[in-house]
Design a protein around this motif. Structure first.
Motif, PDB file in Angstrom:
ATOM      1  N   LEU A  85       0.823  -1.210   0.086  1.00 39.24           N
ATOM      2  CA  LEU A  85       0.057  -0.033   0.154  1.00 39.24           C
ATOM      3  C   LEU A  85       0.810   1.252  -0.053  1.00 39.24           C
ATOM      4  O   LEU A  85       1.620   1.358   0.919  1.00 39.24           O
ATOM      5  N   PRO A  86       0.327   2.144  -0.810  1.00 42.30           N
ATOM      6  CA  PRO A  86       1.305   3.713  -1.130  1.00 42.30           C
ATOM      7  C   PRO A  86       1.281   4.126   0.196  1.00 42.30           C
ATOM      8  O   PRO A  86       0.407   4.276   1.285  1.00 42.30           O
ATOM      9  N   LEU A  87       2.425   4.869   0.744  1.00 44.16           N
ATOM     10  CA  LEU A  87       2.141   5.511   1.878  1.00 44.16           C
ATOM     11  C   LEU A  87       1.518   6.659   2.202  1.00 44.16           C
ATOM     12  O   LEU A  87       0.968   6.868   3.227  1.00 44.16           O
ATOM     13  N   ASN A  88       0.856   7.178   1.099  1.00 45.93           N
ATOM     14  CA  ASN A  88      -0.039   8.271   1.354  1.00 45.93           C
ATOM     15  C   ASN A  88      -1.605   7.709   1.544  1.00 45.93           C
ATOM     16  O   ASN A  88      -2.570   8.455   1.599  1.00 45.93           O
ATOM     17  N   VAL A  89      -1.675   6.503   1.627  1.00 44.33           N
ATOM     18  CA  VAL A  89      -2.934   5.945   2.081  1.00 44.33           C
ATOM     19  C   VAL A  89      -2.729   5.275   3.644  1.00 44.33           C
ATOM     20  O   VAL A  89      -3.563   4.339   4.042  1.00 44.33           O
ATOM     21  N   ARG A  90      -1.631   5.402   4.117  1.00 48.06           N
ATOM     22  CA  ARG A  90      -1.129   4.992   5.479  1.00 48.06           C
ATOM     23  C   ARG A  90      -1.102   6.113   6.584  1.00 48.06           C
ATOM     24  O   ARG A  90      -0.096   6.177   6.798  1.00 48.06           O
ATOM     25  N   PRO A  91      -2.123   6.693   6.928  1.00 44.98           N
ATOM     26  CA  PRO A  91      -1.984   7.831   7.657  1.00 44.98           C
ATOM     27  C   PRO A  91      -1.014   7.663   8.797  1.00 44.98           C
ATOM     28  O   PRO A  91      -0.122   8.630   9.445  1.00 44.98           O
ATOM     29  N   ILE A  92      -1.220   6.464   9.616  1.00 42.21           N
ATOM     30  CA  ILE A  92      -0.410   6.321  10.729  1.00 42.21           C
ATOM     31  C   ILE A  92       1.049   6.240  10.482  1.00 42.21           C
ATOM     32  O   ILE A  92       1.986   7.003  11.246  1.00 42.21           O
ATOM     33  N   ASP A  93       1.409   5.727   9.330  1.00 44.66           N
ATOM     34  CA  ASP A  93       3.101   5.638   8.742  1.00 44.66           C
ATOM     35  C   ASP A  93       3.329   7.107   8.526  1.00 44.66           C
ATOM     36  O   ASP A  93       4.514   7.325   8.716  1.00 44.66           O
ATOM     37  N   ILE A  94       2.401   7.708   7.752  1.00 40.17           N
ATOM     38  CA  ILE A  94       2.728   9.292   7.415  1.00 40.17           C
ATOM     39  C   ILE A  94       3.044  10.001   8.975  1.00 40.17           C
ATOM     40  O   ILE A  94       4.211  10.828   8.668  1.00 40.17           O
ATOM     41  N   LEU A  95       2.307   9.936   9.643  1.00 42.90           N
ATOM     42  CA  LEU A  95       2.291  10.669  10.934  1.00 42.90           C
ATOM     43  C   LEU A  95       3.337  10.443  11.645  1.00 42.90           C
ATOM     44  O   LEU A  95       4.159  11.076  12.348  1.00 42.90           O
ATOM     45  N   LYS A  96       3.816   9.273  12.045  1.00 39.58           N
ATOM     46  CA  LYS A  96       4.950   8.327  12.649  1.00 39.58           C
ATOM     47  C   LYS A  96       6.134   9.154  11.995  1.00 39.58           C
ATOM     48  O   LYS A  96       7.021   9.394  12.850  1.00 39.58           O
ATOM     49  N   ASN A  97       6.380   9.374  10.775  1.00 35.63           N
ATOM     50  CA  ASN A  97       7.525   9.977  10.426  1.00 35.63           C
ATOM     51  C   ASN A  97       7.773  11.556  10.793  1.00 35.63           C
ATOM     52  O   ASN A  97       8.763  11.914  11.044  1.00 35.63           O
ATOM     53  N   PHE A  98       6.601  12.247  10.799  1.00 37.96           N
ATOM     54  CA  PHE A  98       6.491  13.645  11.214  1.00 37.96           C
ATOM     55  C   PHE A  98       6.740  13.768  12.645  1.00 37.96           C
ATOM     56  O   PHE A  98       7.396  14.484  13.115  1.00 37.96           O
ATOM     57  N   GLY A  99       5.880  12.683  13.348  1.00 40.81           N
ATOM     58  CA  GLY A  99       6.314  12.580  14.857  1.00 40.81           C
ATOM     59  C   GLY A  99       7.633  12.547  15.235  1.00 40.81           C
ATOM     60  O   GLY A  99       8.000  12.999  16.417  1.00 40.81           O
ATOM     61  N   ALA A 100       8.252  11.589  14.645  1.00 41.84           N
ATOM     62  CA  ALA A 100       9.738  11.326  14.949  1.00 41.84           C
ATOM     63  C   ALA A 100      10.446  12.488  14.767  1.00 41.84           C
ATOM     64  O   ALA A 100      11.547  12.468  15.588  1.00 41.84           O
ATOM     65  N   VAL A 101      10.251  13.155  13.920  1.00 47.01           N
ATOM     66  CA  VAL A 101      11.136  14.338  13.597  1.00 47.01           C
ATOM     67  C   VAL A 101      10.699  15.609  14.553  1.00 47.01           C
ATOM     68  O   VAL A 101      11.633  16.299  15.055  1.00 47.01           O
ATOM     69  N   PHE A 102       9.616  16.119  14.195  1.00 52.82           N
ATOM     70  CA  PHE A 102       9.139  17.205  14.916  1.00 52.82           C
ATOM     71  C   PHE A 102       8.466  17.141  16.242  1.00 52.82           C
ATOM     72  O   PHE A 102       8.327  18.020  16.915  1.00 52.82           O
ATOM     73  N   GLY A 103       8.201  15.898  16.762  1.00 60.46           N
ATOM     74  CA  GLY A 103       7.407  15.541  17.876  1.00 60.46           C
ATOM     75  C   GLY A 103       6.084  15.410  17.609  1.00 60.46           C
ATOM     76  O   GLY A 103       5.297  16.106  17.206  1.00 60.46           O
ATOM     77  N   VAL A 104       5.429  14.401  18.565  1.00 57.83           N
ATOM     78  CA  VAL A 104       4.019  14.086  18.538  1.00 57.83           C
ATOM     79  C   VAL A 104       3.297  15.288  18.801  1.00 57.83           C
ATOM     80  O   VAL A 104       2.269  15.408  18.237  1.00 57.83           O
ATOM     81  N   GLY A 105       3.727  15.932  19.960  1.00 62.35           N
ATOM     82  CA  GLY A 105       2.827  17.105  20.402  1.00 62.35           C
ATOM     83  C   GLY A 105       2.810  18.192  19.510  1.00 62.35           C
ATOM     84  O   GLY A 105       2.072  19.105  19.903  1.00 62.35           O
ATOM     85  N   ASN A 106       3.505  18.469  18.559  1.00 61.55           N
ATOM     86  CA  ASN A 106       3.566  19.305  17.465  1.00 61.55           C
ATOM     87  C   ASN A 106       2.736  19.014  16.290  1.00 61.55           C
ATOM     88  O   ASN A 106       2.405  19.598  15.018  1.00 61.55           O
ATOM     89  N   ILE A 107       1.807  17.977  16.231  1.00 61.43           N
ATOM     90  CA  ILE A 107       0.863  17.385  15.335  1.00 61.43           C
ATOM     91  C   ILE A 107      -0.678  17.607  15.764  1.00 61.43           C
ATOM     92  O   ILE A 107      -0.966  17.488  16.771  1.00 61.43           O
ATOM     93  N   ARG A 108      -1.446  18.326  14.744  1.00 60.79           N
ATOM     94  CA  ARG A 108      -2.910  18.315  14.813  1.00 60.79           C
ATOM     95  C   ARG A 108      -3.340  17.826  13.627  1.00 60.79           C
ATOM     96  O   ARG A 108      -2.910  17.933  12.425  1.00 60.79           O
ATOM     97  N   ILE A 109      -4.677  17.034  13.775  1.00 67.73           N
ATOM     98  CA  ILE A 109      -5.272  16.426  12.882  1.00 67.73           C
ATOM     99  C   ILE A 109      -6.597  16.838  12.639  1.00 67.73           C
ATOM    100  O   ILE A 109      -7.358  16.834  13.741  1.00 67.73           O
ATOM    101  N   ILE A 110      -6.975  17.098  11.525  1.00 65.81           N
ATOM    102  CA  ILE A 110      -8.311  17.578  11.181  1.00 65.81           C
ATOM    103  C   ILE A 110      -8.978  16.423  10.572  1.00 65.81           C
ATOM    104  O   ILE A 110      -8.745  15.849   9.529  1.00 65.81           O
ATOM    105  N   ASP A 111     -10.168  15.974  11.267  1.00 68.83           N
ATOM    106  CA  ASP A 111     -10.991  14.911  10.802  1.00 68.83           C
ATOM    107  C   ASP A 111     -12.006  15.487   9.864  1.00 68.83           C
ATOM    108  O   ASP A 111     -12.865  16.437  10.131  1.00 68.83           O
ATOM    109  N   MET A 112     -11.866  15.129   8.453  1.00 75.86           N
ATOM    110  CA  MET A 112     -12.331  15.992   7.564  1.00 75.86           C
ATOM    111  C   MET A 112     -13.980  15.800   7.523  1.00 75.86           C
ATOM    112  O   MET A 112     -14.741  16.720   7.434  1.00 75.86           O
TER     113      MET A 112
END
Length: 282
Positions: A85-112
């Motif tokens: 499955l492409p990365l862009n349909v795996r939200p957990i893996d996308i966010l994992k990459n950004f969380g690892a670098v920027f910190g989970v506390g700096n993530i906001r998710i908008i439920d469309m």
């Protein structure tokens, strides 16, 4: 780009970076992005769509007519990615990459779908609720419908027509201009023709077998990032999963549909007469 970042930082300007390419970035690439943003207080904003809607959207995005290949059947597309499955349909893996670098506390998710149910504009959520600016501004541009809300049937019909054109005169025919304007005009004619004749046979594929997987990925997202999700609405997402379906032209029946094959031939003859088809060596 570096000069833009430096200038914005020195002038104490807030900036918004948005790109679909962010969905495909690995940890190394995300780290490079962070290096470019040194000095900024960064918030990562992720707009979440449940898995099935994202899957349908990706199929639409990859097979629109401005791409070289388009209107591949959804089943063919799905079977082609099942093993990876492409990365862009795996939200957990996308966010994992950004969380690892920027910190989970700096993530906001908008439920469309949650925002839609609450009748909240995505731009207002991004700028006011998260960015803290333009909170008194109410006239944001309307956000276009997601790709999954559009039909690929006109593009699929055009692909039949395009294939017919390219097969004429031993494969020497081609559109004189760019294919996208040709498609846009074709789609208008096709939709107008539906007012006087029934559409080709359509297949409707429900994605019931994929609903448990979509529910699982949704549950993992909410368990992992619950407090970071704005307008979280589990019910709205589960309802969307249950209704998810794909409509396409029934290819086998189309191939034996005399009326619509004659219509495609007439479209070709009209285009040749109007000098919209070039080549066609005899």
């Amino acid at each position: 780009m570096a000069s833009f970042f430096n200038s914005s930082l020195h002038q104490n300007r807030n900036i918004i970076l948005s790109s679909e390419e962010f969905d495909d970035m690995n940890v190394t690439q995300v780290a490079t992005l962070k290096n470019h943003l040194q000095g900024f207080n960064v918030t990562i904003v992720f707009v979440y769509r449940e898995f099935l809607a994202q899957l349908i959207s990706l199929h639409f995005e990859l097979h629109r007519v401005e791409h070289a290949q388009f209107s591949k059947s959804f089943s063919g597309f799905l079977f082609g990615i099942m093993n990876n499955l492409p990365l862009n349909v795996r939200p957990i893996d996308i966010l994992k990459n950004f969380g690892a670098v920027f910190g989970v506390g700096n993530i906001r998710i908008i439920d469309m779908l949650g925002a839609e149910a609450a009748k909240e504009d995505l731009a207002h959520i991004l700028l006011c609720k998260i960015g803290g600016i333009l909170c008194g501004h109410k006239q944001f541009s309307h956000v276009h419908r997601p790709n999954s809300a559009y039909s690929l049937i006109p593009a699929q019909m055009f692909s039949f027509y395009k294939s017919y054109v390219y097969l004429q005169h031993n494969g020497t025919c081609y559109f004189c201009g760019h294919v996208l304007p040709e498609y846009n005009q074709f789609a208008v004619r096709y939709k107008e023709h539906l007012k006087v004749h029934a559409a080709p046979e359509i297949t409707v594929t429900k994605l019931s077998l994929l609903v448990p997987y979509s529910q699982q990925t949704d549950a993992i997202l909410r368990d992992t990032y619950g407090t970071a999700i704005l307008y979280g609405n589990l019910e709205a997402n589960q309802q969307a999963m249950a209704k998810a379906q794909v409509q396409e032209v029934d290819v086998e029946k189309f191939m034996t549909d005399l009326y619509w094959n004659q219509w495609v031939q007439t479209e070709y003859e009209t285009a040749v007469a109007g000098k919209k088809i070039c080549g066609c060596l005899t």
